[in-house]
Design a protein around this motif. Structure first.
Motif, PDB file in Angstrom:
ATOM      1  N   GLY A 132     -79.404  22.196 -99.785  1.00 23.75           N
ATOM      2  CA  GLY A 132     -80.142  23.306 -99.172  1.00 23.75           C
ATOM      3  C   GLY A 132     -80.620  22.970 -97.764  1.00 23.75           C
ATOM      4  N   GLN A 133     -81.235  21.785 -97.636  1.00 19.85           N
ATOM      5  CA  GLN A 133     -81.737  21.375 -96.326  1.00 19.85           C
ATOM      6  C   GLN A 133     -80.587  21.271 -95.325  1.00 19.85           C
ATOM      7  OE1 GLN A 133     -82.353  20.105 -99.338  1.00 19.85           O
ATOM      8  NE2 GLN A 133     -84.115  18.719 -99.388  1.00 19.85           N
ATOM      9  N   MET A 134     -79.429  20.786 -95.812  1.00 16.35           N
ATOM     10  CA  MET A 134     -78.273  20.622 -94.918  1.00 16.35           C
ATOM     11  C   MET A 134     -77.723  21.977 -94.470  1.00 16.35           C
ATOM     12  SD  MET A 134     -76.252  17.349 -96.458  1.00 16.35           S
ATOM     13  CE  MET A 134     -76.479  15.819 -95.548  1.00 16.35           C
ATOM     14  N   VAL A 135     -77.692  22.941 -95.382  1.00 15.32           N
ATOM     15  CA  VAL A 135     -77.228  24.286 -95.015  1.00 15.32           C
ATOM     16  C   VAL A 135     -78.137  24.850 -93.924  1.00 15.32           C
ATOM     17  CG1 VAL A 135     -76.928  26.653 -95.820  1.00 15.32           C
ATOM     18  CG2 VAL A 135     -76.192  24.761 -97.280  1.00 15.32           C
ATOM     19  N   ALA A 136     -79.451  24.713 -94.123  1.00 12.39           N
ATOM     20  CA  ALA A 136     -80.413  25.219 -93.130  1.00 12.39           C
ATOM     21  C   ALA A 136     -80.156  24.558 -91.773  1.00 12.39           C
ATOM     22  CB  ALA A 136     -81.839  24.960 -93.597  1.00 12.39           C
ATOM     23  N   ALA A 137     -79.916  23.252 -91.791  1.00 15.27           N
ATOM     24  CA  ALA A 137     -79.670  22.519 -90.549  1.00 15.27           C
ATOM     25  C   ALA A 137     -78.438  23.052 -89.839  1.00 15.27           C
ATOM     26  CB  ALA A 137     -79.488  21.029 -90.848  1.00 15.27           C
ATOM     27  N   LEU A 138     -77.352  23.219 -90.584  1.00 17.22           N
ATOM     28  CA  LEU A 138     -76.084  23.619 -89.968  1.00 17.22           C
ATOM     29  C   LEU A 138     -76.146  25.034 -89.414  1.00 17.22           C
ATOM     30  CD1 LEU A 138     -73.630  22.061 -92.588  1.00 17.22           C
ATOM     31  CD2 LEU A 138     -74.213  21.162 -90.324  1.00 17.22           C
ATOM     32  N   LEU A 139     -76.965  25.883 -90.047  1.00 14.07           N
ATOM     33  CA  LEU A 139     -77.103  27.260 -89.571  1.00 14.07           C
ATOM     34  C   LEU A 139     -78.195  27.390 -88.507  1.00 14.07           C
ATOM     35  CD1 LEU A 139     -76.805  29.102 -93.019  1.00 14.07           C
ATOM     36  CD2 LEU A 139     -75.135  29.210 -91.144  1.00 14.07           C
ATOM     37  N   GLY A 140     -78.994  26.336 -88.344  1.00 14.03           N
ATOM     38  CA  GLY A 140     -80.121  26.409 -87.407  1.00 14.03           C
ATOM     39  C   GLY A 140     -81.233  27.302 -87.928  1.00 14.03           C
TER      40      GLY A 140
ATOM     41  N   VAL B  98     -87.228  16.495 -94.946  1.00 11.80           N
ATOM     42  CA  VAL B  98     -86.792  16.349 -93.550  1.00 11.80           C
ATOM     43  C   VAL B  98     -85.448  15.626 -93.397  1.00 11.80           C
ATOM     44  CG1 VAL B  98     -87.371  15.274 -91.336  1.00 11.80           C
ATOM     45  CG2 VAL B  98     -89.170  16.384 -92.691  1.00 11.80           C
ATOM     46  N   LEU B  99     -85.257  14.504 -94.106  1.00  9.68           N
ATOM     47  CA  LEU B  99     -84.099  13.658 -93.782  1.00  9.68           C
ATOM     48  C   LEU B  99     -82.727  14.287 -94.067  1.00  9.68           C
ATOM     49  CD1 LEU B  99     -85.102   9.915 -94.215  1.00  9.68           C
ATOM     50  CD2 LEU B  99     -85.322  11.446 -92.276  1.00  9.68           C
ATOM     51  N   PRO B 100     -82.564  15.095 -95.134  1.00  7.92           N
ATOM     52  CA  PRO B 100     -81.252  15.740 -95.281  1.00  7.92           C
ATOM     53  C   PRO B 100     -80.931  16.668 -94.097  1.00  7.92           C
ATOM     54  CG  PRO B 100     -82.466  15.843 -97.343  1.00  7.92           C
ATOM     55  CD  PRO B 100     -83.433  15.363 -96.289  1.00  7.92           C
ATOM     56  N   ARG B 101     -81.967  17.276 -93.546  1.00  9.62           N
ATOM     57  CA  ARG B 101     -81.764  18.130 -92.368  1.00  9.62           C
ATOM     58  C   ARG B 101     -81.302  17.269 -91.187  1.00  9.62           C
ATOM     59  NH1 ARG B 101     -83.722  23.534 -91.159  1.00  9.62           N
ATOM     60  NH2 ARG B 101     -83.488  23.874 -88.936  1.00  9.62           N
ATOM     61  N   VAL B 102     -81.925  16.106 -91.037  1.00 12.48           N
ATOM     62  CA  VAL B 102     -81.534  15.164 -89.984  1.00 12.48           C
ATOM     63  C   VAL B 102     -80.075  14.748 -90.187  1.00 12.48           C
ATOM     64  CG1 VAL B 102     -81.899  12.824 -89.087  1.00 12.48           C
ATOM     65  CG2 VAL B 102     -83.876  14.291 -89.641  1.00 12.48           C
ATOM     66  N   ALA B 103     -79.739  14.381 -91.420  1.00 13.28           N
ATOM     67  CA  ALA B 103     -78.384  13.901 -91.710  1.00 13.28           C
ATOM     68  C   ALA B 103     -77.347  14.964 -91.340  1.00 13.28           C
ATOM     69  CB  ALA B 103     -78.262  13.512 -93.188  1.00 13.28           C
ATOM     70  N   ALA B 104     -77.582  16.201 -91.743  1.00 13.40           N
ATOM     71  CA  ALA B 104     -76.606  17.257 -91.447  1.00 13.40           C
ATOM     72  C   ALA B 104     -76.465  17.460 -89.945  1.00 13.40           C
ATOM     73  CB  ALA B 104     -77.013  18.564 -92.129  1.00 13.40           C
ATOM     74  N   LEU B 105     -77.585  17.411 -89.222  1.00 13.36           N
ATOM     75  CA  LEU B 105     -77.513  17.599 -87.772  1.00 13.36           C
ATOM     76  C   LEU B 105     -76.762  16.457 -87.096  1.00 13.36           C
ATOM     77  CD1 LEU B 105     -81.130  18.977 -87.152  1.00 13.36           C
ATOM     78  CD2 LEU B 105     -78.978  20.259 -87.027  1.00 13.36           C
ATOM     79  N   LEU B 106     -76.800  15.283 -87.716  1.00 13.00           N
ATOM     80  CA  LEU B 106     -76.070  14.127 -87.170  1.00 13.00           C
ATOM     81  C   LEU B 106     -74.649  14.066 -87.709  1.00 13.00           C
ATOM     82  CD1 LEU B 106     -78.841  11.373 -87.548  1.00 13.00           C
ATOM     83  CD2 LEU B 106     -78.081  12.446 -85.405  1.00 13.00           C
ATOM     84  N   ASP B 107     -74.296  14.993 -88.581  1.00 17.39           N
ATOM     85  CA  ASP B 107     -73.004  14.998 -89.267  1.00 17.39           C
ATOM     86  C   ASP B 107     -72.765  13.696 -90.040  1.00 17.39           C
ATOM     87  OD1 ASP B 107     -70.590  16.008 -90.184  1.00 17.39           O
ATOM     88  OD2 ASP B 107     -69.457  15.313 -88.429  1.00 17.39           O
ATOM     89  N   VAL B 108     -73.780  13.278 -90.789  1.00 16.13           N
ATOM     90  CA  VAL B 108     -73.624  12.116 -91.677  1.00 16.13           C
ATOM     91  C   VAL B 108     -74.124  12.503 -93.072  1.00 16.13           C
ATOM     92  CG1 VAL B 108     -73.998  10.546 -89.737  1.00 16.13           C
ATOM     93  CG2 VAL B 108     -75.908  11.044 -91.275  1.00 16.13           C
TER      94      VAL B 108
END
Ligand SMILES: Cc1cc2nc3c(=O)[nH]c(=O)nc-3n(C[C@H](O)[C@H](O)[C@H](O)COP(=O)(O)OP(=O)(O)OC[C@H]3O[C@@H](n4cnc5c(N)ncnc54)[C@H](O)[C@@H]3O)c2cc1C
Lengths: 252, 308
Positions: A132-140, B98-108
């Motif tokens: 979920g957190q990663m989806v939010a990140a990728l979509l901004g 926070v950290l999964p968001r960081v990881a995705a933004l770094l593409d890791v």
């Protein structure tokens, strides 16, 4: 508002997990599989938003093996409107990593334009707590993880989150990603008529390649082992005996 | 290359125990810089600077980073990350946000809840509620991971690292903090307590949970609960121990009226001594208990509290 809910097919939470003798992973052949419990909560929340008039359409999406169709049918039987299956693996033992899943969901979101994405907070197989957190990140987009209460008000959602010290309330601008914790709701069971109806609902089939996402893993599994077991203990006959044992062990 | 360690700060206070244990988990990976974020965190930064193994503390004092808000904090870390081979934190709710968001933004890929650092790229972590331990090797340029601190010791506080004030990216307008409801308690913190007394559904009511609390106070222990006890409203959510609650490994864990579901065991089976008090002699909790007492908790628990 359209709500997108990603769901994962995982080992049923009641099944005893067996590590394969060769250390390559957990045995998933001929094991009961179900929808990840947290994703059931996410689907339920979307349905409740629709029942309250805050959502208009619920689209469920699963990334994984072809058999995840069953998981999507379960979500449709609960009350989702349509489903998208993204086939990204052939072997049931292949776990697509959250980063790759998030990339595919972000692409689906770009097509579907939902106002809200609700995911489970973690999958009970890899326990990664990340998609979920990663989806939010990728979509901004904004994110509200570990939700125990959700209130939609105009173009924002007020979300209560379960945090280490208690509860935190935040407001996120929509579109946003919310991840569901255990106490958000109690998911309904699908009724037989709804299970029949779900068979006729639309289920589109895609592949990871359709979205141009490379799903090759970033983490190589070196080995999977049984955890260290605990030596068998003893039964004590009374409170006095228990106190004696704890004193002998030096813990009180 | 160094390790960037995100510290947990609550109400201006450093979560010292979790940072100190994370420091001992990552010490083989090189120099460690601790990031303390949020307004009013000067004291927390000074506290972090004392911990052994810290070579520098970065203090990002903008209000955007307060209350662990994910969007801004992730943007800050992403700005710093290129200077590091590892971005780490204790497995707290704040870091898992926070950290999964960081990881995705770094593409890791995110590597959650590690229990051992094997080498700079290789880590052990539990999967399936701790029913299997997986060793994974990352091919990513930056490793982003959280550490299950329960089984690590805390480093001492004899250091004196420099505190450097920094600023960075924010994420204006995406989210706003409304309130924190955090219960103050004189009891030890659940994840760092030497003794934990937990109650389950068998306790029966919120009022009777006082029996558990009384025993805990007698032992100087923290109080925990099963999911069933929390769902039933006997205990607050932050007391939940298990796969999806807190993971504890105290010297002594006392499970009262808890059946021992795998999801509960996932949070406490690394405790040194486990005591189970349950009236059902077949309860699975007895399979992991060092000392089991088959008894009605309503007589055994008061008697135990009395005689201690
Ligand atoms: C996705 C998911 C995540 C989960 N995460 C967690 C988690 O993090 N933590 C967690 O704890 N659970 C979790 N669970 C729930 C877990 O599966 C169990 O349902 C839960 O742990 C049961 O709690 P319990 O042992 O208190 O209740 P029960 O299983 O109902 O056991 C109550 C026990 O009390 C005993 N008892 C009753 N009366 C008395 C008496 N008078 N004296 C002595 N003993 C008595 C009974 O014999 C019984 O053994 C999760 C479940 C799912 C599906």
């Amino acid at each position: 508002m359209k709500v997108l809910v990603p769901v994962k097919r995982v080992i049923d939470y009641n099944v005893k997990v067996r590590v394969k003798a060769d250390g390559s992973g957990v045995d998933l052949a001929n094991v009961k599989m179900s929808m990840n419990p947290f994703d059931e909560i996410a689907v339920e929340e979307a349905i409740r938003l629709k029942e309250k008039g805050a959502a208009t359409e619920i689209v469920v999406v699963s990334v994984g093996v072809k058999q995840a169709q069953e998981t999507l049918r379960t979500a449709l039987a609960m009350g989702a409107d349509r489903a998208i299956l993204v086939v990204a693996a052939e072997d049931v033992h292949t776990d697509i990593e959250p980063l790759a899943v998030a990339k595919i969901i972000a692409k689906v979101a770009a097509e579907e334009q939902p106002g809200l994405i609700i995911t489970g907070k973690q999958a009970i197989d890899n326990d990664m707590n990340a998609t979920g957190q990663m989806v939010a990140a990728l979509l901004g987009w904004a994110q509200a993880s570990f939700a125990s209460a959700v209130e939609i008000a105009g173009d924002a959602a007020k979300v209560t989150r379960e945090v280490d010290g208690g509860l935190q309330t935040i407001e996120v601008k929509l579109p946003a990603v919310i991840t569901a914790d255990l106490r958000l709701n109690e998911p309904r069971y699908a009724s037989l008529p709804n299970i029949m109806k779900a068979k006729k609902k639309e289920l589109a089939e895609k592949t990871a390649a359709d979205y141009g996402v490379d799903v090759s893993p970033r983490l190589t599994v070196v080995k999977t082992a049984e955890p260290a077991g605990r030596a068998a203990g003893i039964k004590v006959g009374s409170v006095d005996e228990l106190i004696g044992k704890l004193k002998d062990a030096g813990v009180i | 290359m160094a390790v960037l360690l995100l510290a947990d700060v609550n109400g201006g206070q450093l979560a010292t125990d979790s940072v100190a244990k994370t420091l001992s988990a990552v010490k083989s990976l090189g120099e460690v810089h601790v990031l303390v974020a949020g307004a009013g965190a000067e004291a927390a930064a000074a506290e972090a600077a004392k911990l052994d193994g810290v070579s520098k503390v970065l203090l990002a004092g903008a209000t955007d980073y307060s209350h662990g808000m994910a969007e801004a904090t992730a943007a800050l870390i992403v700005g710093l990350a290129p200077g590091y081979a590892h971005v780490a934190a204790a497995s707290t709710a704040a870091a898992k946000n926070v950290l999964p968001r960081v990881a995705a933004l770094l593409d890791v890929m995110m590597i959650t809840d590690i229990t051992a650092v094997v080498d700079a790229d290789t880590f052990e972590r539990p999967i399936y509620a701790g029913n299997a331990i997986q060793t994974v090797k990352s091919s990513d340029k930056i490793k982003v991971f959280t550490v299950r601190t329960a089984t690590f010791g805390a480093v001492a506080a004899t250091g004196a690292a420099a505190v450097e004030t920094i600023s960075g990216e924010t994420a204006a307008g995406l989210s706003t903090w409304v309130e924190d409801k955090v219960a103050a308690s004189d009891r030890p913190e659940l994840t760092s307590a030497k003794i934990v007394v937990s109650g389950g559904r068998g306790v029966g009511s919120e009022a009777d949970f006082a029996l558990i609390e009384k025993l805990a106070d007698k032992l100087g222990a923290a109080v925990g609960a099963s999911r069933a006890a929390v769902d039933s409203g006997f205990a607050p959510n932050d007391w939940q121990v298990g796969q999806t609650g807190k993971v504890v490994a105290p010297e002594l864990y006392v499970a009262v009226g808890i059946s021992g579901a795998i999801q509960h065991l996932a949070g406490m089976k690394d405790s040194k001594i486990i005591v189970a008090i349950n009236k059902d002699e077949e309860a699975p909790i007895f399979q992991v208990a060092d000392f089991g007492l088959v008894a009605d908790l309503f007589t055994a628990v008061p008697e135990l509290a009395e005689k201690l």
